[in-house]
Design a protein around this motif. Sequence first.
Motif, mmCIF file in Angstrom:
data_model
loop_
_atom_site.group_PDB
_atom_site.id
_atom_site.type_symbol
_atom_site.label_atom_id
_atom_site.label_comp_id
_atom_site.label_asym_id
_atom_site.label_seq_id
_atom_site.Cartn_x
_atom_site.Cartn_y
_atom_site.Cartn_z
ATOM 1 N N ILE A 18 0.848 -1.205 0.000
ATOM 2 C CA ILE A 18 0.000 0.000 0.000
ATOM 3 C C ILE A 18 0.881 1.251 0.000
ATOM 4 O O ILE A 18 1.827 1.356 0.793
ATOM 5 C CB ILE A 18 -0.915 0.018 1.258
ATOM 6 N N TRP A 32 -5.147 6.170 -0.232
ATOM 7 C CA TRP A 32 -4.132 5.117 -0.318
ATOM 8 C C TRP A 32 -4.313 4.316 -1.589
ATOM 9 O O TRP A 32 -5.446 4.053 -1.997
ATOM 10 C CB TRP A 32 -4.235 4.177 0.900
ATOM 11 N N TYR A 34 -3.420 0.668 -3.500
ATOM 12 C CA TYR A 34 -2.920 -0.697 -3.293
ATOM 13 C C TYR A 34 -1.919 -1.013 -4.395
ATOM 14 O O TYR A 34 -2.234 -0.866 -5.584
ATOM 15 C CB TYR A 34 -4.080 -1.694 -3.293
ATOM 16 N N GLY A 38 -0.468 -5.586 -2.633
ATOM 17 C CA GLY A 38 -1.720 -5.225 -1.955
ATOM 18 C C GLY A 38 -2.930 -5.648 -2.768
ATOM 19 O O GLY A 38 -3.915 -6.154 -2.222
#
Length: 435
Positions: A18, A32, A34, A38
């Motif tokens: 992340i 955020w 990924y 992630g």
Amino acid sequence: MDVSMEKIVTLCKTRGFIFPGSDIYGGLANSWDYGPLGVELKNNIKQAWWKKFVTSRLDMVGIDAALLMNPKVWEASGHLATFTDPLVECKNCHERYRADQIDLKKACQKCGNKDTFTEPSSFNLMLKTWLGPKEDATATVYFRPETAQAMFVDFPLVMTSSRKRVPFGIAQIGKAFRNEITPGNFIFRQREFEQMEIEYFIHPSDWEKQFETWLAAMHEWIVECGITTSAIHDLEVPKDELAHYSKRTVDIEYDFPFGKKELYGLAYRTDFDLTNHGKASGKEILYTDPETNEKYVPHVIEPSFGVDRTLLAVLTSAYHEEAVEDETRVVMKFPKHLAPVKVAVLPLSKKDELANVAYPLAEQLAKRWRTDYDETQSIGKRYRRQDEIGTPFCVTVDFETLEDKAVTVRDRDTMKQERVPLAELENYLSKQLGC
Ligand code: ATP
């Protein structure tokens, strides 16, 4: 083990789980992205959830509804009127807080001013935009603050097209948006996040039994995710704190590194939603029992799961530090079915003779499982890197491989190594991985 958020955030950034969103532009507050690992972990969680709660059950179906819905939905659901948090502002530095999350008698956490907060006001968390070229009130729409409402609105069409009988459920995985006053704690509280929700339609007389059954199913899921069960607590929400639609709610809480907080929720929503949508749309939503001919509005049990909070609980539960020969080994002990990378192929040296065997082997394994290929640095360092991202198996191709047509397979958790013939490798991994 207890792990600090700092360690988790650093590992997530350096290893590609992340990243801060829009990083090269200085980020966008609490958003955020990924990364390569992630997204695999997140997809594995969503797939495991869908398999457990949807495709492996005869009483469940899924939908994938539009994110923007007719604004009348949010009027009928009560979100426009009541989906609010109490907002206070520091009169000195204008920092804003959620009044129910701070002690109003204490000084402002930002500027230290005392007796400084404004009276709490209601702040609606719905994010607005408009559809089409006219920016006026008639074009206003809202990003959904939960996936749940589409399951109610689509209930009549799902029921008739899938010919399901009560009790049955509708599930959905997707994004939700809330203009949170104080997002934070990494991916725990974001303004854009993902939910996995179920609306389970029942006969009203059945609600207590169904509630307990779903609570048990949610706990089963938590175990399957490898989340530390001693860190899980059920909170019976007191009657006077229940949401306007709920007759009983249990919050399942988890000891995150920043404290005990809600991971999931389970609510008995009665017939609140179907009745309100029936009234507001003018199309009464009724179910007729095919055996008794009883006509009634189904009641609803709602298990609600946050994808991002699941991921954070999985990450913090999987994190382990172990002393190995005067060194600390960081190892992410993900359950194998959730591990973002299942197997890593590591030629002992960069020489062509080894790459000629190892690279095609990695390509072959990649057809079945997410596979990593790494030929740089010492083998010890490469093992440590795979431990840090939680890869269950490393396959080492060495010079002996050229003679005996076998490879060394190293287990992430025990670090034990076993020689496995190349011809048997796929079967061996399949058995060990369980997929
Ligand atoms: P909280 O009390 O923490 O604000 P909530 O009770 O408002 O949460 P619900 O409306 O029950 O949350 O939403 C269902 C689930 O969605 C939560 O259990 C959580 O896993 C997830 N969730 C809710 N809000 C957020 C958010 N801002 N960021 C990430 N996940 C969230």
